[in-house]
Scaffold this motif. Structure first.
Motif, mmCIF file in Angstrom:
data_model
loop_
_atom_site.group_PDB
_atom_site.id
_atom_site.type_symbol
_atom_site.label_atom_id
_atom_site.label_comp_id
_atom_site.label_asym_id
_atom_site.label_seq_id
_atom_site.Cartn_x
_atom_site.Cartn_y
_atom_site.Cartn_z
ATOM 1 N N PHE A 76 0.822 -1.207 0.000
ATOM 2 C CA PHE A 76 0.000 0.000 0.000
ATOM 3 C C PHE A 76 0.860 1.262 0.000
ATOM 4 O O PHE A 76 0.502 2.262 -0.618
ATOM 5 N N TRP A 79 2.220 1.431 -3.711
ATOM 6 C CA TRP A 79 1.281 1.606 -4.812
ATOM 7 C C TRP A 79 0.059 2.459 -4.493
ATOM 8 O O TRP A 79 -0.607 2.937 -5.409
ATOM 9 N N ARG A 80 -0.242 2.652 -3.196
ATOM 10 C CA ARG A 80 -1.508 3.293 -2.833
ATOM 11 C C ARG A 80 -1.330 4.559 -2.007
ATOM 12 O O ARG A 80 -2.253 5.031 -1.372
ATOM 13 N N ALA A 170 -3.091 -9.832 -2.092
ATOM 14 C CA ALA A 170 -3.061 -8.375 -2.267
ATOM 15 C C ALA A 170 -3.976 -7.951 -3.408
ATOM 16 O O ALA A 170 -4.691 -6.943 -3.310
ATOM 17 N N LEU A 174 -7.359 -5.458 -3.013
ATOM 18 C CA LEU A 174 -7.564 -4.212 -3.756
ATOM 19 C C LEU A 174 -8.830 -4.269 -4.602
ATOM 20 O O LEU A 174 -9.590 -3.298 -4.649
ATOM 21 N N ALA A 258 -0.271 -5.924 -6.063
ATOM 22 C CA ALA A 258 -0.744 -4.543 -6.095
ATOM 23 C C ALA A 258 -0.363 -3.873 -7.405
ATOM 24 O O ALA A 258 -1.136 -3.075 -7.959
ATOM 25 N N GLU A 262 -2.839 -2.111 -10.108
ATOM 26 C CA GLU A 262 -2.702 -0.696 -10.463
ATOM 27 C C GLU A 262 -2.371 -0.482 -11.934
ATOM 28 O O GLU A 262 -2.810 0.505 -12.532
#
Length: 282
Positions: A76, A79-80, A170, A174, A258, A262
């Motif tokens: 996270f 990527w987040r 993961a 998401l 992830a 994305e």
């Protein structure tokens, strides 16, 4: 105390508590299955793990986002846009929660554990004592399902298994929680689906590596077992590789999962799903 420090303390407490719940019931199911035989078959243990992660998310999501897994936290942050300043406090909290849950399980099941070791002529810390240490940390291949003499699972195979499991975990997290995901279920349902996804992954991977996918879930209990007398059987383990298999591989797998979400699923699959096909009623 600064406002910043005050704001992170409830989140860290939630991460510790959520991981405590996960390990108490998930690793507790392993204790029950191995030491008492009251749970039969891999699916029964996997379902308890799934329920444990669902309950942990319900209990802590509002306070911390319910990462309850260092691999998810790092993914996270990468990527987040989760703050990197919170990564180390979250990971420490998760590991502490896992360690405390392992300590409680030891207190509850110490009698069963001693009886199991006596019955199977296991000397704690000696050769073969991973058959009892497996109720805390994890080993490859799964000592409850195969022996190293009959089934060969190399370190590379074990790393791949843990990485693949964490990758899909993961990815599913998401898909099921991202506000931009058209597949996101209601908030009251998402934790249940995540728990089901975890149970399915455990069914597939557990015969190979016991299916950790979570560095805190492994290291917290493993550290406790090291202190409780298993010594080098716990760390670094009879075949070594605990760091590469149960810490590094889940982190890399979660980063990959992830990244797939994305870079591929969200911009390509979801965008395509939002564009009506030619001739489709609008």
């Amino acid at each position: 105390m600064s406002d910043r420090r005050a704001s992170i303390l409830p989140a860290c407490a939630a991460e510790a508590f959520g991981t405590f719940i996960l390990v108490l019931f998930g690793v507790g199911a392993v204790h029950v299955a191995v030491l008492t035989g009251a749970l039969h078959g891999l699916w029964q243990v996997a379902v308890v793990w799934g329920a444990a992660v669902s309950l942990a998310i319900f209990a802590t999501a509002a306070a911390s986002g319910a990462h309850i897994n260092p691999a998810i936290t790092i993914a996270f942050a990468t990527w987040r846009r989760f703050p990197w300043s919170r990564v180390a406090p979250y990971i420490i909290s998760q590991t502490v929660g896992a360690f405390l849950a392992a300590a409680l399980l030891y207190a509850l099941f110490s009698g069963y554990l001693a009886s199991f070791e006596t019955t199977h002529h296991i000397v704690r810390g000696g050769a073969g004592s991973e058959c009892s240490a497996m109720v805390f940390g994890e080993y490859f291949p799964n000592p409850a399902l195969a022996t190293a003499d009959s089934v060969h699972v190399s370190r590379v195979m074990a790393m791949a298994a843990e990485g693949i499991g964490a990758m899909f975990l993961a990815l599913f997290v998401l898909v099921l929680t991202d506000a931009s995901s058209p597949a996101r279920p209601p908030a009251s349902v998402a934790p249940l689906v995540i728990g089901l996804a975890l149970a399915m992954l455990i069914m597939l991977i557990a015969p190979l590596t016991q299916a950790g996918f979570n560095p805190a879930r492994d290291f917290g209990p493993r550290l406790f077992s090291w202190l409780a007398g298993w010594g080098s059987v716990a760390i670094p383990g009879p075949r070594g590789g605990f760091f590469t298999v149960y810490i590094l591989s889940p982190v890399l797998g979660a980063l990959a999962g992830a990244g797939v979400y994305e870079r591929i699923i969200r911009p390509v699959f979801f965008r395509s799903a939002a564009i009506p096909m030619k001739g489709t009623p609008q």
